[in-house]
Design a protein around this motif. Structure first.
Motif, PDB file in Angstrom:
ATOM      1  N   THR A  71       0.819  -1.215   0.000  1.00  0.00           N
ATOM      2  CA  THR A  71       0.000   0.000   0.000  1.00  0.00           C
ATOM      3  C   THR A  71       0.847   1.257   0.000  1.00  0.00           C
ATOM      4  N   ARG A  75       3.474   5.890  -1.938  1.00  0.00           N
ATOM      5  CA  ARG A  75       3.455   7.059  -1.059  1.00  0.00           C
ATOM      6  C   ARG A  75       4.639   7.101  -0.112  1.00  0.00           C
ATOM      7  N   GLU A 297     -10.837  -7.459   3.563  1.00  0.00           N
ATOM      8  CA  GLU A 297     -10.118  -6.782   2.480  1.00  0.00           C
ATOM      9  C   GLU A 297      -8.964  -7.635   1.962  1.00  0.00           C
ATOM     10  N   ALA A 300     -10.337 -10.336  -0.165  1.00  0.00           N
ATOM     11  CA  ALA A 300     -10.999  -9.798  -1.351  1.00  0.00           C
ATOM     12  C   ALA A 300      -9.964  -9.379  -2.398  1.00  0.00           C
ATOM     13  N   VAL A 301      -8.872  -8.793  -1.935  1.00  0.00           N
ATOM     14  CA  VAL A 301      -7.816  -8.371  -2.858  1.00  0.00           C
ATOM     15  C   VAL A 301      -7.183  -9.594  -3.525  1.00  0.00           C
ATOM     16  N   MET A 304      -9.636 -11.025  -6.049  1.00  0.00           N
ATOM     17  CA  MET A 304      -9.675 -10.204  -7.260  1.00  0.00           C
ATOM     18  C   MET A 304      -8.481 -10.501  -8.160  1.00  0.00           C
ATOM     19  N   ARG A 308      -9.052 -11.786 -11.909  1.00  0.00           N
ATOM     20  CA  ARG A 308      -8.685 -10.950 -13.046  1.00  0.00           C
ATOM     21  C   ARG A 308      -7.432 -11.429 -13.756  1.00  0.00           C
TER      22      ARG A 308
ATOM     23  N   LEU B   3     -15.897  -2.545  -1.764  1.00  0.00           N
ATOM     24  CA  LEU B   3     -15.116  -2.721  -0.554  1.00  0.00           C
ATOM     25  C   LEU B   3     -14.509  -1.388  -0.104  1.00  0.00           C
ATOM     26  N   SER B   5     -11.630   0.697   1.838  1.00  0.00           N
ATOM     27  CA  SER B   5     -10.239   0.424   2.189  1.00  0.00           C
ATOM     28  C   SER B   5      -9.501   1.718   2.439  1.00  0.00           C
ATOM     29  N   LEU B   6      -8.418   1.618   3.225  1.00  0.00           N
ATOM     30  CA  LEU B   6      -7.544   2.771   3.424  1.00  0.00           C
ATOM     31  C   LEU B   6      -6.630   2.946   2.216  1.00  0.00           C
ATOM     32  N   ASP B   7      -6.539   1.925   1.432  1.00  0.00           N
ATOM     33  CA  ASP B   7      -5.591   1.904   0.325  1.00  0.00           C
ATOM     34  C   ASP B   7      -6.239   2.505  -0.920  1.00  0.00           C
ATOM     35  N   PRO B   8      -5.712   3.640  -1.400  1.00  0.00           N
ATOM     36  CA  PRO B   8      -6.341   4.268  -2.556  1.00  0.00           C
ATOM     37  C   PRO B   8      -6.363   3.353  -3.780  1.00  0.00           C
ATOM     38  N   ARG B   9      -5.381   2.469  -3.890  1.00  0.00           N
ATOM     39  CA  ARG B   9      -5.364   1.572  -5.047  1.00  0.00           C
ATOM     40  C   ARG B   9      -6.493   0.566  -4.959  1.00  0.00           C
ATOM     41  N   VAL B  10      -6.715   0.068  -3.754  1.00  0.00           N
ATOM     42  CA  VAL B  10      -7.795  -0.903  -3.577  1.00  0.00           C
ATOM     43  C   VAL B  10      -9.133  -0.236  -3.865  1.00  0.00           C
ATOM     44  N   LEU B  13      -9.919   0.004  -7.517  1.00  0.00           N
ATOM     45  CA  LEU B  13     -10.239  -1.256  -8.188  1.00  0.00           C
ATOM     46  C   LEU B  13     -11.727  -1.588  -8.146  1.00  0.00           C
ATOM     47  N   GLY B  14     -12.436  -0.956  -7.234  1.00  0.00           N
ATOM     48  CA  GLY B  14     -13.871  -1.216  -7.145  1.00  0.00           C
ATOM     49  C   GLY B  14     -14.194  -2.681  -6.916  1.00  0.00           C
ATOM     50  N   ILE B  15     -13.550  -3.261  -5.903  1.00  0.00           N
ATOM     51  CA  ILE B  15     -13.799  -4.673  -5.592  1.00  0.00           C
ATOM     52  C   ILE B  15     -15.149  -4.767  -4.866  1.00  0.00           C
ATOM     53  N   PRO B  16     -15.995  -5.717  -5.258  1.00  0.00           N
ATOM     54  CA  PRO B  16     -17.277  -5.841  -4.553  1.00  0.00           C
ATOM     55  C   PRO B  16     -17.077  -6.284  -3.106  1.00  0.00           C
TER      56      PRO B  16
END
Ligand code: FE2
Ligand code: FE2
Ligand code: FE2
Lengths: 328, 207
Positions: A71, A75, A297, A300-301, A304, A308, B3, B5-10, B13-16
């Motif tokens: 993450t 940054r 999370e 889910a990541v 995904m 994908r 979902l 998340s704190l993570d801007p990338r996550v 992604l628009g994960i359900p």
């Protein structure tokens, strides 16, 4: 076995009675001589099962552990930190690959392990179910979570299963970079501006409880198994690892002017043991069973990525290949 | 619902938050076949087994192995990969006994196929390359290897692969290892913090 919060299979009392006593004696004698067990050697079912479970959990922890740090790559403050963190995260994913291969030599295909991760059937280190709010959290992970992992990994690298030990030796060599890099990051924040110091302290406060959970429940209350120790599957007890970690790192944390959020934490000079407030093991159980801030999370990541990426893997697959487990 | 998340990338992604269907299990070979990788750390040293990689073909296996086993340090001079399927291994002998003791046949004298031979000299360690033999088949290659590469120490296990099944880095591509020197940031030695700790302690002492 990224943390000692490792879940072993409940053992049937009959399991050993079903093994060939001659082979079992040979196997145990080999371990007693300090020799490694290799994939083609005879081994008890129980040994195989527990090792698969342990190595697989370790592999999952490397993959999932790369998420909270990953993450922060974009940054991270400055080019050098980005470069280093990216290299570290790459290492962690590489560790997962080495470990999956070691588990595969015991007969569980990588496909199945990855499925079991996403469905929640197999576990990973509990600590990665907590979020990395700021850059300082990422620094805490790099230094201290990795430090904890190293305590475990160094112990396990002296275990009895050849492929796991060889993977761990490789991993430990790379971990020394993670540790130094993480320490460097924390030093910079802790000795920096007031704002940086506060940020680092806040991260330490957030992560201390999960860090104490990291090595797993006290041996007094955890299902503890002599046979896993005798077979050199489990190399050190949870308490031993926790004590070693405290011994090595509490002074290093304190010397940076940081405090730890446990007023009872001190070393008993008579016993030489660290004393501390008993960690909340109910919370540990709750989080490991799915109810932590990030469990959902993390999986889910992963899912995904599986979904994908599927078409790419499919496109690359040669139709006429067959599966063969790695040799060593 | 996507979902949180704190993570801007996550977030992007628009994960359900919930999937409608369970994950469909991976098919066999979704993770590809296995290859074994060997590395030569220095000119003149033997290629040594470093571990496996999963890859969809030989070239990718080579690339993955290069990333996995030689991405740091100054310790790679050559690399090769062999599909695991194409390596034939002997049984394992116990320490003190050479696996070659059980090989009693004589070389066939038919030398129409080239094989590469790897020895394991110690339990727990990794296989090392010993050399090429010309033989009729795998069994014959083992016999020829016994005569061509006698070993002082007992050989605990032997791997043999057909030479044409091995993909090795080219001598003229050697400069590909030279980038390793620019990767100091991957080494522990690049992160020194003691001076800063000392300065901090001095500052605090004065305050
Ligand atoms: Fe790691
Ligand atoms: Fe880590
Ligand atoms: Fe690490």
């Amino acid at each position: 076995m990224y943390g000692g919060g490792n879940v072993f299979e409940a053992m049937k009392a009959t399991a050993l009675a079903e093994e060939d006593p001659k082979e079992l004696a040979k196997f145990e004698a080999r371990i007693d001589r300090g020799e490694k067990i290799e994939p083609k050697d005879w081994m008890p079912q129980l040994y195989r099962k527990q090792l698969i479970r342990m190595i697989e959990q370790h592999a999952h922890s490397e993959i999932i552990g790369a998420l909270p740090e990953g993450t922060w790559i974009t940054r991270a403050p400055g080019f050098k930190r980005k470069l280093a963190l990216m290299a570290k995260v790459q290492d962690e994913v590489g560790h997962a690959q080495l470990l999956y291969s070691a588990a595969e030599t015991l007969g569980k295909p990588r496909e199945q392990m990855l499925d079991d991760l996403v469905t929640g059937k197999s576990k990973y280190s509990n600590i990665f179910n907590y979020p990395a709010f700021t850059w300082a959290d990422s620094c805490f992970i790099s230094w201290l979570v990795d430090a904890g992992a190293i305590v475990n990994q160094v112990a396990n690298s002296k275990g009895s299963y050849g492929p796991y030990c060889r993977a761990l030796e490789r991993i430990c060599a790379e971990e020394s970079f993670h540790l130094k890099y993480g320490h460097h990051c924390v030093i910079h924040l802790a000795t920096g501006t007031k704002k940086q110091q506060e940020m680092m302290q806040a991260a330490v406060n957030r992560w201390w409880a999960p860090m104490m959970h990291f090595f797993g429940p006290s041996d007094k209350i955890s299902v503890h198994s002599d046979i896993l120790m005798r077979w050199k599957v489990k190399m050190a007890s949870n308490d031993e690892c926790r004590q070693q970690f405290l011994d090595m790192y509490v002074p290093k944390i304190w010397e940076l002017g940081l405090t730890l959020p446990d007023e009872n934490l001190h070393k008993n000079l008579e016993t030489g043991m660290w004393e501390f407030t008993e960690p909340d093991w109910e919370e540990f159980k709750r989080v490991i069973n799915g109810d932590g801030p990030c469990n959902k999370e993390r999986l889910a990541v992963r899912r995904m990525a599986e979904e994908r990426g599927r078409w790419v893997r499919k496109a690359l697959l040669a139709p006429k290949t067959k599966y063969v487990a790695p040799l060593a | 619902m996507t979902l949180k998340s704190l993570d801007p990338r996550v977030k992007r992604l628009g994960i359900p938050e919930e999937w409608d269907t369970p994950l469909s299990p991976k098919e066999t070979l979704d993770q590809f076949e296995n290859y074994e990788a060997f590395i030569q750390v220095k000119e003149g040293k033997a290629l040594e087994h470093v571990g496996p990689v999963h890859a969809p073909n030989e070239e990718m296996a080579f690339l993955f192995a290069k990333e996995q086993y030689s991405r740091r340090g100054m310790f790679c001079n050559a690399l090769c990969v062999v599909k695991t399927e194409n390596i034939i291994g002997t049984e394992f002998s116990d320490n003190g006994i050479s696996i070659y003791d059980a090989v009693t046949a004589q070389p066939s004298g038919i030398e129409n196929q080239s094989y590469e031979v790897f020895h394991l000299l110690k339990r727990g360690k990794q296989h090392k390359y010993v050399g090429t033999v010309m033989a009729k088949d795998f069994e014959d290659a083992l016999v020829v290897a016994k005569h061509t590469y006698p070993s002082q120490k007992p050989v605990f296990n032997v791997w043999i692969a057909e030479s044409e099944h091995i993909l090795t880095s080219n001598e003229e591509d050697k400069d590909m290892w030279e980038t390793l020197k620019e990767k100091q940031y991957r080494e522990a030695i690049d992160y020194k913090g003691q001076d800063r700790i000392k300065a901090y302690k001095e500052r605090m002492g004065q305050a």
